[in-house]
Scaffold this motif. Structure first.
Motif, short mmCIF file in Angstrom:
data_model
loop_
_atom_site.label_atom_id
_atom_site.label_comp_id
_atom_site.label_asym_id
_atom_site.label_seq_id
_atom_site.Cartn_x
_atom_site.Cartn_y
_atom_site.Cartn_z
N GLU A 1 -4.79 1.55 -6.97
CA GLU A 1 -5.06 0.20 -6.48
C GLU A 1 -6.11 -0.45 -7.38
O GLU A 1 -6.81 0.23 -8.14
CB GLU A 1 -5.63 0.25 -5.05
CG GLU A 1 -4.76 0.94 -4.02
CD GLU A 1 -5.48 1.13 -2.71
OE1 GLU A 1 -5.40 0.22 -1.85
OE2 GLU A 1 -6.14 2.17 -2.55
N GLU B 1 2.18 1.29 -10.24
CA GLU B 1 3.11 2.37 -9.90
C GLU B 1 3.55 3.15 -11.13
O GLU B 1 3.55 4.38 -11.12
CB GLU B 1 4.33 1.79 -9.18
CG GLU B 1 4.02 1.24 -7.80
CD GLU B 1 5.26 0.82 -7.04
OE1 GLU B 1 6.37 1.19 -7.47
OE2 GLU B 1 5.13 0.14 -6.02
N CYS B 2 3.91 2.44 -12.20
CA CYS B 2 4.46 3.13 -13.37
C CYS B 2 3.41 3.91 -14.16
O CYS B 2 3.76 4.70 -15.03
CB CYS B 2 5.19 2.15 -14.28
SG CYS B 2 4.12 0.87 -14.99
N LYS C 1 0.19 13.60 -10.37
CA LYS C 1 1.25 13.24 -9.43
C LYS C 1 2.11 14.45 -9.08
O LYS C 1 2.43 14.70 -7.91
CB LYS C 1 2.12 12.14 -10.02
CG LYS C 1 3.26 11.64 -9.12
CD LYS C 1 3.97 10.46 -9.78
CE LYS C 1 5.06 9.89 -8.88
NZ LYS C 1 6.22 10.78 -8.78
N TRP D 1 -1.63 7.39 -5.36
CA TRP D 1 -1.35 5.99 -5.71
C TRP D 1 -2.59 5.36 -6.34
O TRP D 1 -3.69 5.88 -6.27
CB TRP D 1 -0.91 5.22 -4.48
CG TRP D 1 -1.97 4.97 -3.45
CD1 TRP D 1 -2.75 3.86 -3.30
CD2 TRP D 1 -2.38 5.88 -2.42
NE1 TRP D 1 -3.61 4.01 -2.25
CE2 TRP D 1 -3.42 5.23 -1.68
CE3 TRP D 1 -1.99 7.17 -2.04
CZ2 TRP D 1 -4.05 5.84 -0.61
CZ3 TRP D 1 -2.63 7.77 -0.96
CH2 TRP D 1 -3.64 7.11 -0.26
#
Length: 271
Positions: free
Chosen positions: A245, A205-206, A232, A243
């Motif tokens: 993954e 996330e960061c 983003k 996102w």
């Protein structure tokens, strides 16, 4: 004496305010310069890669292949010119807001052009580049062509940078669903799947924050940590989400995906 003391305090506060303001301005300037450096690097690499391939294979190239290389160099040069024009516009503009030019377009057509642009870069490094479009019809959406191309170049540049020769990078587009305040909405899901060094689970996330670099990419070759933050911002300004993954439990690499709202406008004949 009390008045003098109060005056001294006000002067100190003013100096502190001015100092902080100067620091903020300086940080903003440094961020802007790093941002533009990141954006200018990709088309320049593309120009150099196709030029090197042309020189290396000059004795065996067919006229059609020569024309293809020259066309890719011209395309990347045009993209570089567009970025320089944006830099000039930003430097003379007083606006603090990014300007977007939204229009109805076939997203698949633009993605196809990005694929052609990166083929030379991937081939030069020995990476297998695969484009998967799961929809047979055109992919209509309302978006800013320049900005979304910027997102794609950032994401593919990262995949190229951190993927070793002999591995593969996949660009995939398919239908998705976008959660909104009043329910779900149809969207297009674009994913860049690589077999590179990957991203730690705790950093998924960061990694989209400004100046944030994953612990695996802090080698001095990963830029200033602005590319994903730029992506983003652009995706969210389009009403989408982005996102990261991990690329499955049995392989290395990362998957960066983003959703763009799908258009209800019908395809033009011949699209």
């Amino acid at each position: 004496m009390e008045t003098c003391s109060q005056l001294e305090k006000q002067v100190k506060k003013l100096k502190l305010y001015n100092g902080n303001e100067g620091r903020i301005v300086n940080e903003a300037k440094n961020e802007f310069l790093a941002n533009m450096s990141h954006e200018l690097r990709t088309p320049m690499h593309s120009i150099l890669s196709f030029a090197r391939l042309g020189l290396k294979r000059k004795d065996s190239l067919t006229p059609e292949k020569q024309a293809f290389y020259f066309n890719m160099i011209m395309t990347s040069g045009q993209q570089l010119l567009e970025l320089l024009n944006d830099l000039l516009e930003l430097s003379t503009s007083e606006s603090k807001y990014v300007k977007y030019h939204f229009e109805w377009s076939d997203l698949g057509e633009d993605l196809g052009k990005i694929v052609l642009e990166f083929q030379g870069l991937m081939e030069e490094k020995g990476i297998r580049f695969i484009y998967v479009q799961k929809e047979e019809t055109c992919i209509m959406a309302r978006y800013d062509k320049t900005k979304i191309r910027q997102v794609m170049r950032n994401l593919l540049s990262n995949a190229l940078k951190f993927t070793d020769p002999g591995k593969k990078v996949i660009l995939q587009v398919e239908k998705g669903r976008l959660d909104q305040l009043h329910g779900e909405k149809q969207a297009w899901k674009i994913s860049i799947i690589d077999q590179g060094i990957g991203i730690e689970e705790s950093e998924l996330e960061c990694v989209f924050e400004k100046f944030m670099q994953g612990s695996k990419t802090r080698t001095g070759a990963g830029g200033k940590g602005l590319g994903l933050a730029i992506c983003k911002q652009i995706v969210e300004d389009h009403g989408g989400v982005i996102w990261a993954e991990k690329n499955g439990p049995e392989t290395s690499g990362a998957v960066i995906s983003f959703l763009l709202p799908a258009g209800e406008k019908e395809c033009r004949p011949g699209s």
